[in-house]
Design a protein around this motif. Structure first.
Motif, PDB file in Angstrom:
ATOM      1  N   ALA A   1       3.193  -4.522  62.857  1.00 19.40           N
ATOM      2  CA  ALA A   1       3.304  -3.906  64.184  1.00 19.40           C
ATOM      3  C   ALA A   1       2.983  -2.419  64.116  1.00 19.40           C
ATOM      4  CB  ALA A   1       4.708  -4.131  64.745  1.00 19.40           C
ATOM      5  N   THR A   2       3.452  -1.766  63.050  1.00 18.19           N
ATOM      6  CA  THR A   2       3.163  -0.336  62.877  1.00 18.19           C
ATOM      7  C   THR A   2       1.666  -0.107  62.713  1.00 18.19           C
ATOM      8  OG1 THR A   2       5.310  -0.014  61.816  1.00 18.19           O
ATOM      9  CG2 THR A   2       3.643   1.694  61.466  1.00 18.19           C
ATOM     10  N   TYR A   3       1.046  -0.950  61.900  1.00 16.70           N
ATOM     11  CA  TYR A   3      -0.397  -0.809  61.681  1.00 16.70           C
ATOM     12  C   TYR A   3      -1.166  -1.017  62.982  1.00 16.70           C
ATOM     13  CZ  TYR A   3      -5.155  -1.900  60.328  1.00 16.70           C
ATOM     14  OH  TYR A   3      -6.523  -1.916  60.257  1.00 16.70           O
TER      15      TYR A   3
ATOM     16  N   ARG B   1      -0.181  -0.636  66.062  1.00 21.70           N
ATOM     17  CA  ARG B   1       0.007   0.501  66.976  1.00 21.70           C
ATOM     18  C   ARG B   1      -0.914   1.650  66.596  1.00 21.70           C
ATOM     19  NH1 ARG B   1       5.533  -0.732  66.623  1.00 21.70           N
ATOM     20  NH2 ARG B   1       5.824   0.906  65.051  1.00 21.70           N
ATOM     21  N   GLN B   2      -1.012   1.917  65.297  1.00 18.62           N
ATOM     22  CA  GLN B   2      -1.871   3.015  64.851  1.00 18.62           C
ATOM     23  C   GLN B   2      -3.349   2.681  65.053  1.00 18.62           C
ATOM     24  OE1 GLN B   2      -0.625   3.420  60.782  1.00 18.62           O
ATOM     25  NE2 GLN B   2       1.234   4.577  61.298  1.00 18.62           N
TER      26      GLN B   2
ATOM     27  N   ASP C   1       7.444  -5.980  59.781  1.00 24.44           N
ATOM     28  CA  ASP C   1       7.239  -4.984  60.839  1.00 24.44           C
ATOM     29  C   ASP C   1       6.145  -3.979  60.482  1.00 24.44           C
ATOM     30  OD1 ASP C   1       8.524  -3.558  58.890  1.00 24.44           O
ATOM     31  OD2 ASP C   1      10.324  -3.115  60.063  1.00 24.44           O
ATOM     32  N   GLU C   2       5.652  -4.016  59.230  1.00 24.11           N
ATOM     33  CA  GLU C   2       4.536  -3.147  58.872  1.00 24.11           C
ATOM     34  C   GLU C   2       3.300  -3.484  59.693  1.00 24.11           C
ATOM     35  OE1 GLU C   2       3.642  -2.596  54.725  1.00 24.11           O
ATOM     36  OE2 GLU C   2       5.713  -3.022  54.150  1.00 24.11           O
TER      37      GLU C   2
ATOM     38  N   ASP D   1      -4.165   2.832  68.926  1.00 15.16           N
ATOM     39  CA  ASP D   1      -3.430   3.872  69.652  1.00 15.16           C
ATOM     40  C   ASP D   1      -4.229   4.420  70.833  1.00 15.16           C
ATOM     41  OD1 ASP D   1      -1.166   5.845  69.855  1.00 15.16           O
ATOM     42  OD2 ASP D   1      -2.826   7.241  69.494  1.00 15.16           O
TER      43      ASP D   1
END
Length: 647
Positions: free
Chosen positions: A412-414, A416-417, A409-410, A420
């Protein structure tokens, strides 16, 4: 050469020997000598001139006669090269009678020609010299046609003779075919001694379970194959290394990543690993290259990290000038220093399939598992058995630990950032109301690399498009049992003969198994011979031929494929149809844009009765066509032929 002892030979003699071997094996000088030549220009022959010629498998270069004093091929910048003749598969060679003129008389003469570009006559002093030149020239031209070189051909013949003699002697073929099988006993010995230290959280030694089973089949290189979660973890790792976020890793980013792993590597070691991943030598690593390397060397448990590290150490040691590649001299001197028992012919055989002057680490790996196994494997075995610690030894272990510590899930976080600003995108109209917004999340994050357009453009998260189509139930297809005669397809009483019209697109055509052909199209297999021809459908084709002469409108299918390309704007309708699993018959009438080529695979139901204008069509006459007339039930027990109506 095999019996030649180098132990009592001076360094100068060895260097001279290597230079001579380099000229023969790498530059492949086959013959040198003084000749007379003349060239044909605009139907006239030039005067005879004396030249010093150097013959290689690619060229016949000719120089001023003072070039012959050198024992090597003069470099163009330092010599008076007058020109060259380039050999091709189509080069013509012809033996001629001796030449007798007012000023010149030659016993041996022959002609070389690359018609219509260049024709040249060469004359030598006698017939024996002529036969020697002709023999070498014939071999060069034949080798070009066989896609090899004379030296490679000679080494291959010697290798085959050697193998045959060995098999006759003991019935065994001891040639090493793969690095895993060659080093398996050494790997087991190294594991047994627990000399391989694996980096983990507790910094304790991990002894891998031993196995004495030998591989039953030759290990073949695997194509990287990952589950989605694994690929997302690898991509998350890649994003961590990619400091500037451009989707590519440069040498500085890669070196900083290695330092972050706690590896104190030299620049030379770091560059070697970088080049191992950067397979296309672009000085940048794409995600695809990073993923492939990770699958082959980190996740593939059949790959021995000891072997890879041993090869890297050997390559670094052999690369005396630090250029990142090995030339013939560096390779020969390294092997001779490390393996004095290796015969020179075996060292030379290692280079039998090398076509460049410099070899990369990837080339070196291929040598170890191929033609260079006999001389390189003993060196690598000794390297593994010594078990010396180095940064190279720890690299795979530490990289694997980073992978295990990374969560899927890292990514997906990356993402999104990273995107953004698109996800939060808003545009307001004149009154302040929002008229354009970004989606809730990115559909995909595409890093630099090579892609198939079909993979980028066909979005798997969207349902397939279905063209407008008529649905007909209880349709019967009755093929004719007589070759050349049409059968019939019987439509039920309630069918209204209407077929909806669609503008053809690749997505809609895919419903019937067809597509537009373009430069990105995948390769197809044609089972029969086809021809491409322009056909013009004149006004009245449907009424005057299809209906009045050919027995009525119909549809057809056959085993050969179609290409159909309209060359005019008003091109009519191309009918596509198919039977569904539930027995329904679906039909669509497509309009094709001008100069868009429709590909119809064999077996697809279609019809060209309603075409207009000129169409360029690919078709075949090598299989039967299963054609059926359209038949409509008008009342119980009675049928009549009809044609489609379009809405």
């Amino acid at each position: 050469m095999e019996d030649f002892a180098f132990s009592n030979t001076s360094q100068q003699q060895i260097t001279t020997c290597i230079d001579d071997l380099y000229m023969w094996l790498v530059v492949e000088v086959m013959k040198k000598g003084k000749v007379h030549k003349r060239t044909k220009k605009q139907a006239n022959w030039t005067n005879w001139v004396k030249r010093w010629c150097v013959l290689t498998p690619q060229y016949l270069r000719y120089y001023g006669t003072d070039a012959k004093v050198s024992t090597r091929v003069p470099k163009k910048a330092e010599s008076n090269q007058k020109g060259e003749f380039t050999f091709t598969k189509n080069t013509k060679l012809e033996s001629l009678e001796g030449y007798s003129g007012v000023m010149k008389n030659f016993q041996g003469r022959f002609r070389l020609a690359n018609v219509p570009v260049l024709e040249m006559e060469i004359a030598v002093d006698d017939e024996n010299e002529k036969r020697a030149w002709l023999s070498d020239l014939k071999e060069i031209i034949q080798c070009l046609r066989d896609n090899t070189t004379p030296v490679q051909k000679l080494l291959k013949e010697r290798h085959l003779k050697s193998m045959a003699a060995r098999e006759n002697k003991d019935g065994l073929n001891k040639q090493v075919e793969d690095i895993e099988s060659a080093l398996i006993k050494t790997k087991l010995r190294a594991e047994r001694q627990s000399k391989k230290q694996v980096f983990d959280d507790t910094s304790t030694k991990v002894v891998k379970p031993l196995t004495t089973e030998k591989p039953k089949t030759k290990i073949q290189p695997k194509r990287p194959s990952l589950e989605k979660e694994s690929e997302e973890k690898i991509k998350a790792m890649f994003m961590k290394i990619d400091a500037n976020g451009n989707g590519l890793l440069d040498k500085n980013e890669f070196a900083n990543f290695l330092k972050g792993l706690g590896l104190n590597m030299s620049e030379k070691e770091s560059n070697l690993i970088f080049k191992s991943v950067d397979t296309n030598k672009s000085e940048q690593i794409t995600f695809e290259q990073f993923k492939n390397y990770f699958c082959l060397y980190i996740m593939d448990e059949t790959e021995t990290a000891e072997c890879v590290n041993a090869m890297r150490k050997a390559f670094l040691e052999a690369d005396r000038d630090g250029s990142g590649t090995l030339n013939f001299r560096e390779f020969t001197e390294f092997v001779w220093e490390k393996n004095r028992s290796a015969r020179m012919t075996k060292i030379l055989k290692s280079f039998a399939n090398i076509t460049t002057d410099e070899i990369s680490f990837n080339d070196f790996e291929k040598l170890v598992s191929g033609s260079g196994a006999e001389v390189l494997v003993p060196i690598l075995e000794e390297e593994i058995e010594q078990g010396t610690d180095s940064s190279l030894d720890d690299f795979e272990g530490r990289l694997q630990k980073v992978y295990k510590d990374t969560e899927a899930d890292e990514l997906a976080t990356y993402i999104r950032q990273r995107w953004d600003k698109f996800a939060t995108f808003r545009r307001a109209g004149q009154t302040g109301s929002v008229v354009m917004t970004g989606g809730h999340g990115m559909v995909a994050d595409i890093v630099p690399g090579e892609y198939s357009l079909i993979d980028l453009a066909c979005f798997s998260d969207l349902p397939p498009l279905v063209p407008k189509h008529a649905v007909v139930k209880d349709t019967q297809w009755l093929s004719s049992t007589i070759s050349g005669k049409s059968g019939k397809i019987i439509f039920p009483l309630e069918y209204d003969k209407q077929v909806p019209i669609e503008q053809a697109t690749s997505e809609l055509l895919r419903y019937y198994g067809c597509s537009f052909a373009d430069s990105q199209q995948e390769k197809i297999s044609l089972l029969f011979r086809h021809g491409i021809q322009d056909f013009t459908y004149e006004n009245g084709y449907l009424e005057k031929y299809v209906t009045a002469t050919n027995g009525g409108a119909g549809v057809e299918k056959h085993d050969f494929s179609h290409l159909d390309c309209p060359l005019s704007e008003d091109s009519g309708f191309f009918i596509l149809a198919k039977f569904m699993d539930n027995g329904e018959f679906h039909i669509t009438a497509f309009r094709l844009p001008v100069r868009h080529t429709l590909y119809v695979p064999g077996g697809v139901i279609h019809c060209n009765d309603y075409l207009k204008g000129t169409w360029r069509t690919m078709l075949s006459d090598e299989t039967d066509i299963d054609h059926v007339h359209l038949t409509h039930v008008v009342e119980e027990g009675q049928e009549e032929k009809f044609r489609f109506q379009f809405t």
